[in-house]
Design a protein around this motif. Structure first.
Motif, short mmCIF file in Angstrom:
data_model
loop_
_atom_site.label_atom_id
_atom_site.label_comp_id
_atom_site.label_asym_id
_atom_site.label_seq_id
_atom_site.Cartn_x
_atom_site.Cartn_y
_atom_site.Cartn_z
N LYS A 313 33.10 19.50 19.03
CA LYS A 313 32.30 19.03 20.16
C LYS A 313 33.20 18.57 21.30
O LYS A 313 32.98 18.91 22.47
CB LYS A 313 31.41 17.87 19.70
CG LYS A 313 30.47 17.34 20.79
CD LYS A 313 29.85 16.01 20.42
CE LYS A 313 30.81 14.87 20.73
NZ LYS A 313 30.16 13.53 20.60
N GLN A 314 34.24 17.81 20.96
CA GLN A 314 35.16 17.32 21.98
C GLN A 314 35.93 18.47 22.62
O GLN A 314 36.10 18.51 23.85
CB GLN A 314 36.14 16.31 21.36
CG GLN A 314 35.49 15.01 20.92
CD GLN A 314 36.48 14.03 20.34
OE1 GLN A 314 37.69 14.28 20.28
NE2 GLN A 314 35.98 12.88 19.88
N TRP A 315 36.38 19.41 21.81
CA TRP A 315 37.14 20.55 22.34
C TRP A 315 36.30 21.34 23.34
O TRP A 315 36.76 21.70 24.42
CB TRP A 315 37.60 21.44 21.19
CG TRP A 315 38.49 22.57 21.64
CD1 TRP A 315 38.10 23.81 22.05
CD2 TRP A 315 39.92 22.55 21.73
NE1 TRP A 315 39.18 24.57 22.41
CE2 TRP A 315 40.32 23.82 22.22
CE3 TRP A 315 40.89 21.59 21.46
CZ2 TRP A 315 41.66 24.15 22.43
CZ3 TRP A 315 42.23 21.92 21.66
CH2 TRP A 315 42.60 23.18 22.14
N GLU A 316 35.06 21.60 22.99
CA GLU A 316 34.17 22.35 23.87
C GLU A 316 33.98 21.63 25.20
O GLU A 316 34.01 22.24 26.28
CB GLU A 316 32.82 22.57 23.19
CG GLU A 316 31.84 23.39 24.00
CD GLU A 316 30.52 23.61 23.28
OE1 GLU A 316 29.56 24.05 23.94
OE2 GLU A 316 30.44 23.34 22.07
N ASP A 320 35.44 22.96 28.85
CA ASP A 320 34.50 23.12 29.96
C ASP A 320 34.99 22.35 31.19
O ASP A 320 34.90 22.85 32.32
CB ASP A 320 33.12 22.62 29.53
CG ASP A 320 32.11 22.70 30.67
OD1 ASP A 320 31.72 23.82 31.04
OD2 ASP A 320 31.73 21.62 31.20
N PHE A 321 35.51 21.16 30.97
CA PHE A 321 36.04 20.36 32.08
C PHE A 321 37.22 21.08 32.73
O PHE A 321 37.29 21.19 33.97
CB PHE A 321 36.47 18.98 31.58
CG PHE A 321 37.16 18.15 32.62
CD1 PHE A 321 36.44 17.43 33.55
CD2 PHE A 321 38.55 18.11 32.69
CE1 PHE A 321 37.08 16.67 34.52
CE2 PHE A 321 39.20 17.36 33.66
CZ PHE A 321 38.46 16.64 34.57
N LEU A 389 42.21 13.37 26.12
CA LEU A 389 41.62 13.89 27.35
C LEU A 389 40.10 13.73 27.33
O LEU A 389 39.48 13.41 28.35
CB LEU A 389 42.01 15.35 27.56
CG LEU A 389 41.57 15.99 28.89
CD1 LEU A 389 41.89 15.10 30.08
CD2 LEU A 389 42.21 17.37 29.06
N TYR A 390 39.51 13.91 26.17
CA TYR A 390 38.06 13.70 26.04
C TYR A 390 37.71 12.25 26.39
O TYR A 390 36.74 11.99 27.12
CB TYR A 390 37.61 14.03 24.63
CG TYR A 390 36.13 13.84 24.39
CD1 TYR A 390 35.21 14.80 24.80
CD2 TYR A 390 35.64 12.69 23.77
CE1 TYR A 390 33.84 14.62 24.59
CE2 TYR A 390 34.29 12.50 23.56
CZ TYR A 390 33.39 13.47 23.98
OH TYR A 390 32.04 13.29 23.78
#
Length: 468
Positions: A313-316, A320-321, A389-390
């Motif tokens: 979830k965090q990677w996605e 996207d960012f 980063l998330y």
């Protein structure tokens, strides 16, 4: 007057009728939970004497520990009912104290003397320009003897002369000795003893010329997965400093000073009573774990998120960012002109559970587009764990954590080539802008958010997590 070192910069100062507690840190973990006390301690808070004055020198988290302050504010029995809190004129720090419902807060002013229960307390100024918030040292005089707690302050010969004018020769000084290299590894800065800064500590001690000096304000280490940074962050020891001080100024008496040690200060002199406190003692003498060896093995960056579904979830969200919002924010920054002028090739590497992916941005090109993969040149590199980063994107962390925990690493090599010319960035007193620190700028708002999250976490918890 008696002084007991609890840990790091936390001193318990006792006169005949009054007790002062400075910069209290009672619990592990500290400083964004990267650090633990070193040496580790056993603290029996039930045996601590009632505290009449709580002194907070400044807002660094190894001196302004929200968990400990919330514990003290929550009727811990340690603060006397009429206890006074001394604090610098720092908007965020004072806001935190208000949220924690501290009473009797006095905002100190440089060299403005306070008379409290038979003690004369005099805040001393700091010339520190690295931080945007104030800090102070503290002179404590009980009518017979005077001690100075320097904490992290930077002082000039004129400041020391004024201290002498007020109190004459100081009887006891808790002086700076350790230039901390926190963040130097992550930001690719020098990993060696900074001679100018270190020698300034010796010069301050010599100019102050107390009857007795002990090294102070450095009693923590990195914990667990951050432990490799211990070999990169603490370039000297109490013992080394005292050897150098003896050579530099032989007439100053001195001693190491560790948790549980007590200094008995009188007109006749100072006696250091080792491990004599009845409420704090060293649990594990693990100082060797911070021995400075900046060539030790370094683990790769890896996200701290263990759960696979949460990591995905965090990677996605982070990808996207990077691919859809990052450039749009960057080109609005003033720093973009520097990146274009210097034809910067920027690489961002994102680390997950099992490897990393790379994106690049070429500011020498016609369009500022994010490129997946390498472009064959790097002027600025930023590598960061997905979890960090998330958290920056979600406004759930700060550079006080990300910048010192080894999960963010950067370097730059800024130059440009023109017809027959080669130019290199040489402004040592000016940092070249980094894209991530421009997009997520450090400052008051990030700091306020960080501290208020801690207030929410610890207020009313008596130092214990809910459910733990």
């Amino acid at each position: 007057m008696n002084v007991t070192l609890i840990s790091h910069a936390c001193l318990l100062i006792q006169s005949r009728d009054t007790t002062v507690l400075t910069d209290p840190v009672f619990f592990d973990y500290l400083w964004e939970e990267c650090n633990i006390q070193c040496p580790s301690i056993d603290l029996d808070r039930s045996k601590m004497p009632k505290v009449d004055v709580l002194n907070i020198s400044h807002r660094h988290q190894d001196h302004f520990d929200i968990r400990t302050l919330a514990y003290l504010a929550d009727d811990s029995g340690i603060l006397a009912p009429d206890a006074v809190v001394l604090a610098p004129r720092d908007e965020i720090l004072l806001e935190v104290l208000s949220e924690l419902e501290f009473k009797n807060v006095i905002v100190v002013e440089d060299f403005k003397t306070l008379e409290i229960k038979g003690l004369t307390l005099t805040p001393t100024p700091s010339l520190n320009q690295q931080d945007y918030f104030p800090e102070h040292g503290l002179l404590v005089h009980d009518g017979d003897v005077t001690l100075w707690n320097q904490v992290d302050t930077i002082v000039s010969p004129d400041i020391i002369k004024y201290m002498h004018r007020l109190y004459g020769q100081l009887d006891f000084a808790h002086v700076r000795y350790l230039p901390l290299l926190e963040g130097n590894f992550s930001f690719h800065n020098a990993l060696e003893l900074p001679i100018d800064e270190y020698s300034s500590f010796l010069k301050v001690a010599a100019a102050c010329r107390p009857k007795f000096a002990v090294p102070g304000s450095a009693g923590f280490k990195y914990r667990d997965e951050y432990g490799f940074l211990n070999q990169y962050s603490f370039p000297t020891t109490q013992e080394q400093f005292l050897r150098d001080l003896k050579d530099f100024c032989p007439d100053i008496n001195s001693s190491v000073f560790y948790p549980g040690d007590r200094a008995i200060i009188s007109k006749e002199g100072v006696e250091i009573q080792k491990s004599s406190s009845d409420f704090v003692k060293i649990r594990d003498d693990d100082g060797h774990k911070v021995e400075f060896k900046p060539v030790a093995e370094v683990p790769p960056i890896r996200t701290r998120t263990k759960d696979k579904a949460e990591h995905e979830k965090q990677w996605e969200a982070v990808v996207d960012f990077i691919e859809n919002r990052f450039v749009e924010i960057l080109v609005e920054k003033k720093a973009v002109q520097s990146w274009v002028d210097w034809k910067v090739a920027y690489q961002l590497e994102l680390f997950g559970q099992d490897g990393s992916e790379i994106w690049c941005l070429d500011f020498a090109g016609e369009d500022a587009n994010i490129i997946k993969g390498r472009i064959g040149k790097i002027n600025i590199y930023e590598g960061i764990a997905c979890s960090e980063l998330y958290s920056l994107i979600q406004n759930e962390t700060s550079w006080d954590f990300v910048g010192i925990n080894g999960q963010y690493r950067t370097f730059n090599d800024i130059y440009r080539v023109r017809m027959g010319e080669f130019e290199h960035w040489t402004k040592k007193d000016e940092k070249f802008p980094q894209p991530l620190t421009e997009v997520f700028p450090a400052g008051k708002e990030m700091d306020r958010t960080k501290f208020m999250l801690d207030v929410k976490r610890w207020k009313g918890k008596k130092g214990v997590e809910t459910g733990s």
